[in-house]
Write an enzyme that holds these catalytic residues in place. Sequence first.
Site, PDB file in Angstrom:
ATOM      1  N   ASP A 326       0.863  -1.183   0.000  1.00 23.37           N
ATOM      2  CA  ASP A 326       0.000   0.000   0.000  1.00 23.37           C
ATOM      3  C   ASP A 326       0.888   1.218   0.000  1.00 23.37           C
ATOM      4  OD1 ASP A 326      -2.292  -1.384   0.243  1.00 23.37           O
ATOM      5  OD2 ASP A 326      -2.572  -1.049   2.395  1.00 23.37           O
ATOM      6  N   ASP A 623      -5.248  -3.488   4.669  1.00 20.74           N
ATOM      7  CA  ASP A 623      -5.775  -3.074   5.963  1.00 20.74           C
ATOM      8  C   ASP A 623      -7.284  -3.224   6.102  1.00 20.74           C
ATOM      9  OD1 ASP A 623      -6.334  -1.047   4.226  1.00 20.74           O
ATOM     10  OD2 ASP A 623      -5.003   0.422   5.161  1.00 20.74           O
ATOM     11  N   ASP A 627      -9.781  -6.233   1.808  1.00 18.67           N
ATOM     12  CA  ASP A 627      -8.451  -6.726   1.428  1.00 18.67           C
ATOM     13  C   ASP A 627      -8.259  -8.192   1.810  1.00 18.67           C
ATOM     14  OD1 ASP A 627      -7.629  -4.329   0.386  1.00 18.67           O
ATOM     15  OD2 ASP A 627      -6.757  -3.608   2.261  1.00 18.67           O
TER      16      ASP A 627
HETATM   17  P1  ATP Z   1      -3.483   2.987  -0.050  1.00 22.20           P
HETATM   18  O1  ATP Z   1      -4.356   1.945  -0.689  1.00 22.20           O
HETATM   19  O2  ATP Z   1      -2.117   3.024  -0.522  1.00 22.20           O
HETATM   20  O3  ATP Z   1      -3.585   3.022   1.436  1.00 22.20           O
HETATM   21  P2  ATP Z   1      -5.204   5.171  -0.284  1.00 22.20           P
HETATM   22  O4  ATP Z   1      -5.329   5.327   1.174  1.00 22.20           O
HETATM   23  O5  ATP Z   1      -5.029   6.408  -1.053  1.00 22.20           O
HETATM   24  O6  ATP Z   1      -4.018   4.312  -0.665  1.00 22.20           O
HETATM   25  P3  ATP Z   1      -7.890   4.431  -0.333  1.00 22.20           P
HETATM   26  O7  ATP Z   1      -7.908   4.557   1.141  1.00 22.20           O
HETATM   27  O8  ATP Z   1      -8.591   3.344  -1.001  1.00 22.20           O
HETATM   28  O9  ATP Z   1      -6.425   4.362  -0.823  1.00 22.20           O
HETATM   29  O10 ATP Z   1      -8.397   5.825  -0.909  1.00 22.20           O
HETATM   30  C1  ATP Z   1      -8.691   6.007  -2.271  1.00 22.20           C
HETATM   31  C2  ATP Z   1      -9.126   7.424  -2.516  1.00 22.20           C
HETATM   32  O11 ATP Z   1     -10.314   7.671  -1.793  1.00 22.20           O
HETATM   33  C3  ATP Z   1      -8.136   8.465  -2.051  1.00 22.20           C
HETATM   34  O12 ATP Z   1      -7.272   8.833  -3.081  1.00 22.20           O
HETATM   35  C4  ATP Z   1      -9.021   9.623  -1.659  1.00 22.20           C
HETATM   36  O13 ATP Z   1      -9.275  10.459  -2.763  1.00 22.20           O
HETATM   37  C5  ATP Z   1     -10.318   8.973  -1.252  1.00 22.20           C
HETATM   38  N1  ATP Z   1     -10.402   8.869   0.211  1.00 22.20           N
HETATM   39  C6  ATP Z   1      -9.520   8.385   1.063  1.00 22.20           C
HETATM   40  N2  ATP Z   1      -9.923   8.433   2.323  1.00 22.20           N
HETATM   41  C7  ATP Z   1     -11.150   8.995   2.270  1.00 22.20           C
HETATM   42  C8  ATP Z   1     -12.139   9.328   3.252  1.00 22.20           C
HETATM   43  N3  ATP Z   1     -11.957   9.081   4.535  1.00 22.20           N
HETATM   44  N4  ATP Z   1     -13.274   9.887   2.828  1.00 22.20           N
HETATM   45  C9  ATP Z   1     -13.485  10.129   1.540  1.00 22.20           C
HETATM   46  N5  ATP Z   1     -12.614   9.844   0.576  1.00 22.20           N
HETATM   47  C10 ATP Z   1     -11.458   9.293   0.915  1.00 22.20           C
END
Ligand code: ATP
Length: 888
Positions: A326, A623, A627
């Site tokens: 990630d 996480d 997943d």
């Molecule tokens: P990783 O998978 O590496 O942890 P990530 O945290 O960016 O990456 P996700 O958590 O799936 O992946 O988030 C994807 C997208 O969703 C982010 O790029 C962001 O734009 C949006 N996002 C993340 N957290 C939130 C949230 N709490 N509320 C709304 N949108 C969110």
Amino acid sequence: MNWHQQPKEKLEHILQVTAGTGLDHGQAKARLKQVGPNTLEEKKKVPGWLLFLNQFQDTMILILLGATAISAALGEYIDAITIIFIVIMNGILGFIQENKAEKSLDALKELASPTITVRRNGQWKTIPSMEAVPGDIVKLTGGDKVSADIRLLEANGLTAEESALTGESFPVQKTADVLNEDDISIGEKQNMVFAGTLITKGYATGVIVATGMKTEMGKIAHLLSSSEKNETPLQRRLAHLGTMLITGALILTGLVVVLGIMQGQPMYKMFLSGVSLAVAAIPEGLPAIVTVVLALGVQRMIKRNAIVRQLPAVETLGCASVICSDKTGTLTQNKMKVTALWDGSGLSLRKPKKSFQKTKNEKLLTYGALCTQITVDSTHSQTAANSDMKGDPTENALLEAAASCGIELNMLLSNHKVERDFPFDSERKRMSVLVKNKKGESFIITKGAPDILLERASHIDTNGRIERLSTYKKNEVKQTIGYMANKALRTIAVAYRPLKAGETINSADAAERNLIFLGVEGMIDPPRQEAKDAIMECRQAGIKTIMITGDHKDTAAAIARDIGLLPEYGLVITGKEWNQATDKEKQKLMQRAYVFARVSPEDKLNIVNVLKKQGHIVAMTGDGVNDAPALKSADIGIAMGKTGTDVAKEASALILRDDNFSTIRSAIKEGRNIYENIRKFIRYMLASNVGEILVMLFAVMLGMPLPLVAIQILWINLITDGLPAMALGLDQPENNVMKRPPRSAKESIFARGMGWKIISRGFLIGCVTLLGFMTALHEQPNDLIRAQTIAFSTLVMAQLIHVFDCRTNQTIFDRNPFENKYLTAAVLSSIFLLLLVIYTPMLQPIFHTTPLSAMEWALVLALASIPTFALAGKTLFRQTNVRKAKAS
Ligand code: ATP
């Protein structure tokens, strides 16, 4: 008790608790004392004395004890007592090893122990699940593992996966409603959740009705596979190898005995020597040492923040050829701060230590802060948000940006009420709340990935002016997202929609349409500096690192470049592009793929499978609840300790306590080292045993007297096999552990020349011992004891020199031999024990020894050095020749 039929008030009455405040600390303590900890009773532990006695269960040891009884009957009391003494010493050593292994494994179990959020004295608190008691009011959210039987008091979109109890793997919907049916099955008790099941989605509060063995899981606990063995493939292969070694050793010792008797040796003496030789030659300590080495290795991993949940992972780690990681929090610091805002009127950048302009950005900041899990939780918990509430860093950044302009959360909560929420999930990449303000107006606020929100928006709000979202405006937004993403900023868009009078919202999909786009917040998330080194080291170790993220393609690429993960020729592939590719194209794309962006958890599973098809051993991080399938499917599933859900942890083999990528690197390094250390002591033990058998076999074949008496053989086994072998298992990694490619998972334990090394060194050890014996006999044909003492000392010293050779795959000159302090200490203690039986007048008759002169010691040491130094010399000679050939 039919908990599912009771209304809330009755539940509170029976369980003596008020839902609004929970138990107080005193009550909880008293109940814990009364009902005991919330754990399932484990299989009865083997008591220490039994573990000790088990050491003597080995057939060969029993035969030896039988033989000893015969020698006692024949009047050889001293022999008998000494053998029993040595056998007991051996037993103590085995006991210490096994006890240590068991203790370390227990310590691991405790580390992975789960937690639960309970309300005590009116406050939500996270405590170890073990301390939860009936009557505790608990909070559950998607991703939690349920650790007690709970009657739900309030449920919001809650689903649970109850396959552990019902066998039904499809998640079931839960409610808080009272059920009237009398006699219903567990699967039908919709207003309850049970220990051992998983919450897949939603939010709920409830009251614990049963803990520990009183839970439904506790009732069937004895049916569960409590005997499940946490054995690694290597341990299984060694068990198989053990049988072969025993057979081999027995055949050879049998041959020694038969030949000896044919040569005219007394039968009783030959029998005792044969049994002693078999005891010495069978590496009975091997499985225990393997367990100790694995367990101690696992403890070293814990010190480096990697918690191993499944022992086989230790081995698989050493074979990992790809790490799918990630981004957020693992490769980056997860310390987010909003530094850029864009709304219809333009871009605002925040200078360090400054805040944004409130007047310009108030609506964007307010709505961004309102649509967070913390506002949702504060509403649910019926208490004002308090500073203890920990949110997701992305959301904390939004709240901080708002607070820096004076838009405080408590003020927002007093002016608005969150009536419904559709939580964030990485599939939708957005979340929404239904909010009602003081004027009674209701509206939806959605925040999420900007590209996704753009698709769901029909209008845009520019300084309060609402207009259609034209293609021109859309492009402007996209350019802004691109600009922010290229600066490695994580982007979150905010949109909203006022609700029409009487409009009801039943699903996230219904809520999140025809939105009015408000703006984008861009936040930095600095990369972890240590990740850069770790990625480089992994590359040198032949391990490819792939970033898999839900984030925007450009943000992901910018960060990947920054940390040296994305080479020039590397590809950045989005989930959409990946899904459009055919299977064949995927195989091809994978060769150059380094970053996967905007992927969903489902894509993760597909990526793992394609990698596995290519023959990779895949380590994959995750996480969230979604997943879990990818984590299970990967060869090594790795869950995040801080941000990971219980579901993800449950599906993983390894947990990163600090969520840090460099911890994976350390775990792989440790995994490789543990395997090498196991190989080292197997090499040492087997070569020593081959030497012991051969010296006896050669002597009887040549018609000579026996070079070693039974007690000497047993003493050698005690002082050379035990501590030095253990110490080898604790050896430091060689400099090149992370400079060579991962080993193949199918590789034999004897691969890379080890089989040859065991036989050649063992053969030489046998030969030099015999040579020492023959030289001494040649000089003084009548002094058998002196010749035997020389053989005894040569054999011990040859093994103790050879042990240093086993530390490396190259030659003894390639490493400082005394670097491993345990080994040096073990070897010194073995030398001491050798000298003890040679120089203590009282022990000399027992061990059939006599003091040796300086010249005799010179002979012993010269001969004992040959197996190690002769072959090292040969290798050095060959290396010099190769170097010369290359130079010319
Ligand atoms: P990783 O998978 O590496 O942890 P990530 O945290 O960016 O990456 P996700 O958590 O799936 O992946 O988030 C994807 C997208 O969703 C982010 O790029 C962001 O734009 C949006 N996002 C993340 N957290 C939130 C949230 N709490 N509320 C709304 N949108 C969110």
